[in-house]
Design an enzyme around this catalytic site. Sequence first.
Site, PDB file in Angstrom:
ATOM      1  CG  ASP A   7       5.322   1.321  -2.568  1.00 46.60           C
ATOM      2  OD1 ASP A   7       4.998   0.864  -3.673  1.00 46.60           O
ATOM      3  OD2 ASP A   7       4.596   2.092  -1.907  1.00 46.60           O
ATOM      4  CD  GLU A   9       2.099   5.496  -1.806  1.00 42.68           C
ATOM      5  OE1 GLU A   9       1.356   5.920  -2.725  1.00 42.68           O
ATOM      6  OE2 GLU A   9       2.108   4.315  -1.423  1.00 42.68           O
ATOM      7  CG  HIS A 153      -2.093   2.852  -1.334  1.00 44.10           C
ATOM      8  ND1 HIS A 153      -1.867   2.563  -2.665  1.00 44.10           N
ATOM      9  CD2 HIS A 153      -3.218   2.171  -0.999  1.00 44.10           C
ATOM     10  CE1 HIS A 153      -2.816   1.752  -3.116  1.00 44.10           C
ATOM     11  NE2 HIS A 153      -3.644   1.509  -2.105  1.00 44.10           N
ATOM     12  CG  ASP A 158       1.786   0.127   0.322  1.00 41.80           C
ATOM     13  OD1 ASP A 158       1.130  -0.188   1.327  1.00 41.80           O
ATOM     14  OD2 ASP A 158       1.317   0.847  -0.586  1.00 41.80           O
TER      15      ASP A 158
END
Length: 243
Positions: A7, A9, A153, A158
């Site tokens: 994952d 960001e 998040h 995640d």
Amino acid sequence: MRQIILDTETTGLEVQRGHRVIEIGCVELVQRRRTGREFHTYLNPDREIDEGARAVTGIADEFLLDKPRFAEIAQEFLDFIDGAEIIAHNASFDIGFLDAELARAGIPEPRIGARAQVLDTLVLAREKYPGQRNSLDALCKRLDIDNSHRGLHGALLDANLLADVYLALTSGQGALGFGDEAVAGEVRVAAELRIVTRPRVLRALDAEIVLHEARIAAIDKASRGACVWRRLETEAAPIAATA
């Protein structure tokens, strides 16, 4: 099988407008089991974070000022994922951003897809739950995975949740024992035995044939020649004679 749950960001949603990766989180699975190995880093994007991204992640521009640039960690990241299957939710988003970062860093082969297979759990979820919400939060709720600690998040947070979601989504594979080499071997052996085994044919004894003929004759006599079995034998005789 080695798999990397991944994952990211980012500073915003559009890689085409120069938005950058600010966090990468990876969790390693081998034979569908966590190994305990993880890759996690924050990154200095050399640009401001959009307000929307800041609200979702809680990451401030100031927090990233002393973090490494992507080019500084690129090789370590590639070493971690090379040869594995990458699993991501809405994978085109994460892979698109990472490909852009690799190209910007001058990596000779900047495409993640050239280094590893990519599986999108969003596609899996849409196939399994068509017409329903399939965000990570929605899947956690549907699959009874505790995400109460996900106030914001975070890439590593995640990735760990997605690992649980992926294993739950594909739990039927686990039930077959493909994560265990010994069980998998037993499955293969059983399959081979089913392939080579042939049905055993038992032929009637002479005495049994005599009794059968007598029984058919009695039925044929009682039904005045209407015995279906005898009629089938008569019809099959010409075929057998020409074979």
